[in-house]
Motif scaffolding. Structure first.
Motif, mmCIF file in Angstrom:
data_model
loop_
_atom_site.group_PDB
_atom_site.id
_atom_site.type_symbol
_atom_site.label_atom_id
_atom_site.label_comp_id
_atom_site.label_asym_id
_atom_site.label_seq_id
_atom_site.Cartn_x
_atom_site.Cartn_y
_atom_site.Cartn_z
ATOM 1 N N SER A 139 18.132 0.736 -1.065
ATOM 2 C CA SER A 139 18.335 -0.545 -1.737
ATOM 3 C C SER A 139 17.217 -0.836 -2.728
ATOM 4 O O SER A 139 17.471 -1.225 -3.873
ATOM 5 C CB SER A 139 18.408 -1.674 -0.712
ATOM 6 O OG SER A 139 19.516 -1.509 0.133
ATOM 7 N N GLU A 156 18.358 0.506 -6.145
ATOM 8 C CA GLU A 156 19.077 -0.746 -6.395
ATOM 9 C C GLU A 156 20.545 -0.672 -5.968
ATOM 10 O O GLU A 156 21.437 -1.185 -6.641
ATOM 11 C CB GLU A 156 18.936 -1.157 -7.864
ATOM 12 C CG GLU A 156 17.494 -1.359 -8.269
ATOM 13 C CD GLU A 156 17.307 -1.713 -9.735
ATOM 14 O OE1 GLU A 156 18.291 -1.775 -10.488
ATOM 15 O OE2 GLU A 156 16.137 -1.926 -10.121
ATOM 16 N N THR A 193 23.606 -1.522 -3.201
ATOM 17 C CA THR A 193 23.962 -2.659 -2.362
ATOM 18 C C THR A 193 24.801 -2.198 -1.173
ATOM 19 O O THR A 193 25.760 -1.439 -1.345
ATOM 20 C CB THR A 193 24.792 -3.676 -3.180
ATOM 21 O OG1 THR A 193 24.022 -4.079 -4.304
ATOM 22 C CG2 THR A 193 25.159 -4.888 -2.351
#
Length: 140
Positions: free
Chosen positions: A23, A27, A29
């Motif tokens: 995460s 980046e 999710t």
């Protein structure tokens, strides 16, 4: 036959630690989490991108026990890529086509997969040593 790479399965010892890493670093999710007793794992699906036929994900897998398939994998090979999963339109039809070409199936019938999908695995010895999963995404 294959529509996309559905996901890359990564075996890990600490699911929460790996979720934080993927995460924060990439980046990504988390879009789904579940415990799959049948396969002996806690898992998280991290979304990469959407494309024709559905999304692509990283699937993080923590074993529920040392004697589960992922637990045995970790003991033998350590953390890392466990399998590659390809998205297909119809998992049953794809299983039959692949089996007709001499590739052994680890599953004789599709089973429950992540996020409501239907899945089946191919024998790694027939696919260059790579555990290969077929995934028919759930109807949305």
């Amino acid at each position: 036959m294959f529509m996309r790479i559905d996901h890359i399965g990564i075996a890990c010892r600490d699911l929460e630690e790996k979720i934080a890493f993927f995460s924060e670093t990439f980046e990504l999710t988390v879009v789904a989490r579940e415990v799959n007793e049948e396969q002996g794992v806690k898992e998280a699906m991290l979304h990469i991108a959407d494309g024709e036929g559905g999304g692509s994900y990283i699937q993080l897998l923590e074993p529920l026990s040392e004697d589960s398939p992922v637990g045995k994998f970790l003991a033998k090979r350590g953390e890392g890529v466990h399998h590659v999963a390809f998205g297909v339109r119809d998992v049953t039809e794809t299983m039959a086509k692949i089996n007709e070409k001499g590739v052994r199936l680890l599953d004789q019938h599709p089973r429950h997969g992540s996020m409501g999908s239907e899945i089946a695995f191919l024998h790694p010895k027939d696919v260059g040593g790579m555990l290969t999963e077929l995934v028919q995404a759930a109807k949305r």
